[in-house]
Design an enzyme around this catalytic site. Sequence first.
Site, PDB file in Angstrom:
ATOM      1  N   ASP A  67       0.795  -1.095  -0.094  1.00 34.21           N
ATOM      2  CA  ASP A  67       0.115  -0.007   0.052  1.00 34.21           C
ATOM      3  C   ASP A  67       0.712   1.344   0.012  1.00 34.21           C
ATOM      4  O   ASP A  67       1.875   1.119   0.352  1.00 34.21           O
ATOM      5  CB  ASP A  67      -0.984   0.118   1.274  1.00 34.21           C
ATOM      6  CG  ASP A  67      -2.128   0.922   1.150  1.00 34.21           C
ATOM      7  OD1 ASP A  67      -2.233   1.549  -0.033  1.00 34.21           O
ATOM      8  OD2 ASP A  67      -2.579   1.338   2.298  1.00 34.21           O
TER       9      ASP A  67
ATOM     10  N   GLY B   1       0.151   5.291  -4.364  1.00 32.40           N
ATOM     11  CA  GLY B   1      -0.509   6.585  -4.886  1.00 32.40           C
ATOM     12  C   GLY B   1      -0.042   7.734  -4.002  1.00 32.40           C
ATOM     13  O   GLY B   1       0.192   8.720  -4.517  1.00 32.40           O
TER      14      GLY B   1
ATOM     15  N   ARG C  47      -0.196   8.778 -10.349  1.00 31.20           N
ATOM     16  CA  ARG C  47      -0.192   7.585  -9.560  1.00 31.20           C
ATOM     17  C   ARG C  47       0.532   6.481 -10.001  1.00 31.20           C
ATOM     18  O   ARG C  47       1.085   5.432  -9.553  1.00 31.20           O
ATOM     19  CB  ARG C  47      -1.802   7.232  -9.157  1.00 31.20           C
ATOM     20  CG  ARG C  47      -2.601   8.100  -8.458  1.00 31.20           C
ATOM     21  CD  ARG C  47      -3.956   7.902  -8.386  1.00 31.20           C
ATOM     22  NE  ARG C  47      -4.161   6.347  -7.745  1.00 31.20           N
ATOM     23  CZ  ARG C  47      -3.996   6.076  -6.412  1.00 31.20           C
ATOM     24  NH1 ARG C  47      -4.106   7.132  -5.485  1.00 31.20           N
ATOM     25  NH2 ARG C  47      -4.107   4.904  -6.060  1.00 31.20           N
TER      26      ARG C  47
ATOM     27  N   HIS D   4       3.043   3.121  -8.770  1.00 30.89           N
ATOM     28  CA  HIS D   4       2.968   1.638  -9.024  1.00 30.89           C
ATOM     29  C   HIS D   4       4.271   1.252  -9.672  1.00 30.89           C
ATOM     30  O   HIS D   4       4.743   0.104  -9.187  1.00 30.89           O
ATOM     31  CB  HIS D   4       1.622   1.324 -10.008  1.00 30.89           C
ATOM     32  CG  HIS D   4       0.464   1.728  -9.213  1.00 30.89           C
ATOM     33  ND1 HIS D   4       0.211   1.364  -7.844  1.00 30.89           N
ATOM     34  CD2 HIS D   4      -0.559   2.612  -9.780  1.00 30.89           C
ATOM     35  CE1 HIS D   4      -1.137   1.976  -7.827  1.00 30.89           C
ATOM     36  NE2 HIS D   4      -1.563   2.229  -8.588  1.00 30.89           N
TER      37      HIS D   4
ATOM     38  N   LEU E  79      11.481 -20.281  -3.429  1.00 25.34           N
ATOM     39  CA  LEU E  79      10.480 -19.563  -2.757  1.00 25.34           C
ATOM     40  C   LEU E  79       9.217 -19.747  -3.914  1.00 25.34           C
ATOM     41  O   LEU E  79       9.374 -19.555  -4.828  1.00 25.34           O
ATOM     42  CB  LEU E  79      10.944 -17.945  -3.089  1.00 25.34           C
ATOM     43  CG  LEU E  79       9.698 -16.944  -2.634  1.00 25.34           C
ATOM     44  CD1 LEU E  79       9.567 -16.968  -1.292  1.00 25.34           C
ATOM     45  CD2 LEU E  79      10.351 -15.679  -3.130  1.00 25.34           C
TER      46      LEU E  79
ATOM     47  N   LEU F 266      -7.184  -4.855   7.152  1.00 27.60           N
ATOM     48  CA  LEU F 266      -6.838  -6.093   6.160  1.00 27.60           C
ATOM     49  C   LEU F 266      -7.346  -6.086   4.682  1.00 27.60           C
ATOM     50  O   LEU F 266      -6.662  -6.719   3.984  1.00 27.60           O
ATOM     51  CB  LEU F 266      -7.766  -7.174   6.805  1.00 27.60           C
ATOM     52  CG  LEU F 266      -7.114  -8.673   6.695  1.00 27.60           C
ATOM     53  CD1 LEU F 266      -5.859  -8.660   6.964  1.00 27.60           C
ATOM     54  CD2 LEU F 266      -7.854  -9.481   7.640  1.00 27.60           C
TER      55      LEU F 266
END
Length: 257
Positions: free
Chosen positions: A34, A37, A47, A51, A145, A209
């Site tokens: 998160d 932006g 924005r 990303h 992984l 969450l």
Amino acid sequence: MLNFFSSKKSNQNYTNEGNIDLKNIPKHIAIIMDGNGRWAKERRLPRTMGHKAGVEAIREIVKECSNIGVKYLTLYAFSTENWVRPKDEVSALMSLLMEYLKKEFRELDSNNVVINHIGDISKLPQVCQQELINAYENTKHNTGLVLNLALNYGGRDELVRAFKLMHEDIIKGKINENDINDNTLSNYLDTKGMPDPDIIIRPSGEQRLSNFLLWQCAYSEFWYSNIKWPDFKKENLHKAIYDYQNRDRRFGGVKQS
Ligand code: FPP
């Protein structure tokens, strides 16, 4: 090609800045990426540049998780709710996904990473679906992984899909409704066969969450930070792991004295 990861056999590139205990590395780390932006806004950038910078953070964190022996890394890349964003942002995210898969495939594969996805990818553009399927098919035999890219993922949607599949199997007589337990349901989830996340990391200061891994996070440790995802570096990952290693996980039991 430059190999940024430690090799399959050693962790020679690894430096343990945070004094984490390499014998107690969380098996499954899940991250809500998160703040892209806001990161861009602070720099007066569009924005989508946030990303783009977020993809760089993905590269660093995947590399580090692989180096220190994390077994599963789940990244929340696009939620079932993210479709309401402006069209150009959604298509920029899809393009970044394609670019990431194309650019990183060889390196991830040569470093033994399984490129997996969770979520209902049938709603993604056809080219993205195909790229994700190819990436998985070509890396599924790797033993390092497991990178879970959560795309068009929502915890509620995953549960609804699981219930529907389970219902079908009850009707077909494949399972008996009296035998349904925690494990039965887990086996219908996108994360079938994987351990629940030990730790859920959310940068950017938000403390919720957001429909992520609702079933699986029953006993996950949460770790929040004000750092925005594009600024999230391996040192931050180490701090999260260090804090995790100093938590007292009791799973509803009592501490052994
Ligand atoms: C949340 O930040 C971030 C997302 C919804 C997208 C995350 C995607 C990437 C980092 C890149 C694309 C993915 C891959 C796998 C290559 P936000 O936009 O909600 O930030 P804000 O809350 O500050 O506005």
